[in-house]
Design a protein around this motif. Sequence first.
Motif, mmCIF file in Angstrom:
data_model
loop_
_atom_site.group_PDB
_atom_site.id
_atom_site.type_symbol
_atom_site.label_atom_id
_atom_site.label_comp_id
_atom_site.label_asym_id
_atom_site.label_seq_id
_atom_site.Cartn_x
_atom_site.Cartn_y
_atom_site.Cartn_z
ATOM 1 N N TYR A 171 0.819 -1.215 0.000
ATOM 2 C CA TYR A 171 0.000 0.000 0.000
ATOM 3 C C TYR A 171 0.853 1.265 0.000
ATOM 4 C CZ TYR A 171 1.169 -0.584 4.907
ATOM 5 O OH TYR A 171 1.856 -0.776 6.085
ATOM 6 N N LEU A 172 2.137 1.163 0.350
ATOM 7 C CA LEU A 172 3.010 2.338 0.379
ATOM 8 C C LEU A 172 3.285 2.842 -1.030
ATOM 9 C CD1 LEU A 172 5.746 1.575 3.053
ATOM 10 C CD2 LEU A 172 3.784 3.077 3.245
ATOM 11 N N GLN A 173 3.421 4.149 -1.135
ATOM 12 C CA GLN A 173 3.761 4.755 -2.417
ATOM 13 C C GLN A 173 5.066 5.529 -2.259
ATOM 14 O OE1 GLN A 173 0.560 7.040 -4.113
ATOM 15 N NE2 GLN A 173 -0.971 5.538 -3.465
ATOM 16 N N LYS A 174 5.944 5.381 -3.217
ATOM 17 C CA LYS A 174 7.225 6.102 -3.182
ATOM 18 C C LYS A 174 6.988 7.611 -3.110
ATOM 19 C CE LYS A 174 10.025 2.685 -5.610
ATOM 20 N NZ LYS A 174 10.831 2.435 -6.826
ATOM 21 N N GLU A 175 5.963 8.069 -3.793
ATOM 22 C CA GLU A 175 5.606 9.489 -3.803
ATOM 23 C C GLU A 175 5.342 10.001 -2.376
ATOM 24 O OE1 GLU A 175 1.415 11.454 -4.870
ATOM 25 O OE2 GLU A 175 2.454 10.596 -6.601
ATOM 26 N N TRP A 176 4.685 9.186 -1.552
ATOM 27 C CA TRP A 176 4.422 9.571 -0.159
ATOM 28 C C TRP A 176 5.733 9.727 0.599
ATOM 29 C CZ3 TRP A 176 0.214 5.458 1.412
ATOM 30 C CH2 TRP A 176 -0.961 5.707 0.697
ATOM 31 N N CYS A 177 6.647 8.799 0.408
ATOM 32 C CA CYS A 177 7.938 8.842 1.107
ATOM 33 C C CYS A 177 8.688 10.123 0.758
ATOM 34 C CB CYS A 177 8.786 7.624 0.754
ATOM 35 S SG CYS A 177 8.060 6.055 1.268
ATOM 36 N N ILE A 178 8.689 10.463 -0.506
ATOM 37 C CA ILE A 178 9.384 11.677 -0.950
ATOM 38 C C ILE A 178 8.716 12.909 -0.357
ATOM 39 C CG2 ILE A 178 9.880 13.090 -2.985
ATOM 40 C CD1 ILE A 178 10.244 10.356 -4.480
ATOM 41 N N ARG A 179 7.399 12.921 -0.328
ATOM 42 C CA ARG A 179 6.673 14.058 0.241
ATOM 43 C C ARG A 179 7.022 14.247 1.722
ATOM 44 N NH1 ARG A 179 0.492 13.599 0.221
ATOM 45 N NH2 ARG A 179 1.014 12.410 -1.645
ATOM 46 N N VAL A 180 7.128 13.155 2.464
ATOM 47 C CA VAL A 180 7.480 13.231 3.888
ATOM 48 C C VAL A 180 8.887 13.808 4.047
ATOM 49 C CG1 VAL A 180 7.994 11.841 5.935
ATOM 50 C CG2 VAL A 180 5.909 11.421 4.645
ATOM 51 N N ILE A 181 9.828 13.374 3.225
ATOM 52 C CA ILE A 181 11.205 13.876 3.309
ATOM 53 C C ILE A 181 11.260 15.364 2.969
ATOM 54 C CG2 ILE A 181 13.511 13.723 2.283
ATOM 55 C CD1 ILE A 181 12.908 10.688 1.900
ATOM 56 N N GLN A 182 10.499 15.785 1.990
ATOM 57 C CA GLN A 182 10.526 17.185 1.552
ATOM 58 C C GLN A 182 9.786 18.121 2.493
ATOM 59 O OE1 GLN A 182 9.016 16.856 -2.476
ATOM 60 N NE2 GLN A 182 11.076 16.569 -3.298
ATOM 61 N N ASN A 183 8.783 17.609 3.211
ATOM 62 C CA ASN A 183 7.973 18.443 4.115
ATOM 63 C C ASN A 183 7.719 17.710 5.424
ATOM 64 O OD1 ASN A 183 7.297 20.713 2.240
ATOM 65 N ND2 ASN A 183 6.458 19.011 1.068
ATOM 66 N N PRO A 184 8.761 17.421 6.192
ATOM 67 C CA PRO A 184 8.570 16.634 7.418
ATOM 68 C C PRO A 184 7.940 17.449 8.546
ATOM 69 C CG PRO A 184 10.835 17.339 7.254
ATOM 70 C CD PRO A 184 10.156 17.780 5.979
ATOM 71 N N LEU A 185 7.193 16.746 9.395
ATOM 72 C CA LEU A 185 6.720 17.352 10.639
ATOM 73 C C LEU A 185 7.825 17.300 11.683
ATOM 74 C CD1 LEU A 185 3.164 15.748 10.837
ATOM 75 C CD2 LEU A 185 3.737 18.108 10.256
ATOM 76 N N LYS A 186 8.687 16.284 11.563
ATOM 77 C CA LYS A 186 9.785 16.108 12.513
ATOM 78 C C LYS A 186 10.895 15.321 11.822
ATOM 79 C CE LYS A 186 10.804 14.232 17.079
ATOM 80 N NZ LYS A 186 10.287 13.540 18.246
ATOM 81 N N VAL A 187 12.146 15.630 12.183
ATOM 82 C CA VAL A 187 13.312 14.911 11.663
ATOM 83 C C VAL A 187 14.234 14.611 12.833
ATOM 84 C CG1 VAL A 187 15.314 14.993 10.112
ATOM 85 C CG2 VAL A 187 13.204 16.186 9.487
ATOM 86 N N GLU A 188 14.786 13.402 12.861
ATOM 87 C CA GLU A 188 15.754 13.017 13.896
ATOM 88 C C GLU A 188 16.905 12.257 13.258
ATOM 89 O OE1 GLU A 188 13.017 12.037 17.822
ATOM 90 O OE2 GLU A 188 14.048 10.414 16.798
ATOM 91 N N ARG A 189 18.091 12.512 13.762
ATOM 92 C CA ARG A 189 19.230 11.688 13.371
ATOM 93 C C ARG A 189 19.108 10.378 14.135
ATOM 94 N NH1 ARG A 189 24.283 11.418 11.236
ATOM 95 N NH2 ARG A 189 24.470 13.541 10.492
ATOM 96 N N GLN A 190 19.419 9.302 13.474
ATOM 97 C CA GLN A 190 19.320 7.971 14.041
ATOM 98 C C GLN A 190 20.712 7.348 14.042
ATOM 99 O OE1 GLN A 190 15.982 5.563 12.528
ATOM 100 N NE2 GLN A 190 17.494 4.097 11.836
ATOM 101 N N GLU A 191 20.892 6.299 14.819
ATOM 102 C CA GLU A 191 22.174 5.592 14.822
ATOM 103 C C GLU A 191 22.462 5.023 13.433
ATOM 104 O OE1 GLU A 191 18.871 2.909 15.855
ATOM 105 O OE2 GLU A 191 19.513 4.764 16.750
ATOM 106 N N TYR A 192 23.684 4.636 13.205
ATOM 107 C CA TYR A 192 24.143 4.047 11.929
ATOM 108 C C TYR A 192 23.985 5.008 10.753
ATOM 109 C CZ TYR A 192 23.745 -0.068 14.878
ATOM 110 O OH TYR A 192 23.837 -0.949 15.925
ATOM 111 N N ASN A 193 24.159 6.316 11.017
ATOM 112 C CA ASN A 193 24.140 7.332 9.953
ATOM 113 C C ASN A 193 22.859 7.325 9.129
ATOM 114 O OD1 ASN A 193 26.727 8.309 10.600
ATOM 115 N ND2 ASN A 193 27.634 6.576 9.527
#
Length: 80
Positions: free
Chosen positions: A20-42
Amino acid sequence: MSEYQYTAYFENEVLRKRPYLQKEWCIRVIQNPLKVERQEYNRFRFWGEIEEFDGRFLRVITLDDKMTIHNAFPDRRFKP
């Protein structure tokens, strides 16, 4: 959309398990995030709301370049 890349894990496992996931949704989240966090392993975590997905929140994991998508899934625990 061509500037974004996908790991083999994303292409072969994530999309297979979550069709059900769409690549377009993933890109939209990256371009307009509500929140971003650095995670382990770069890696980086991005959260965003997807209206077409009943307003659910999607968590997208990228590699350090923030352009290579590695994982994505609905995040039921995320609170904006």
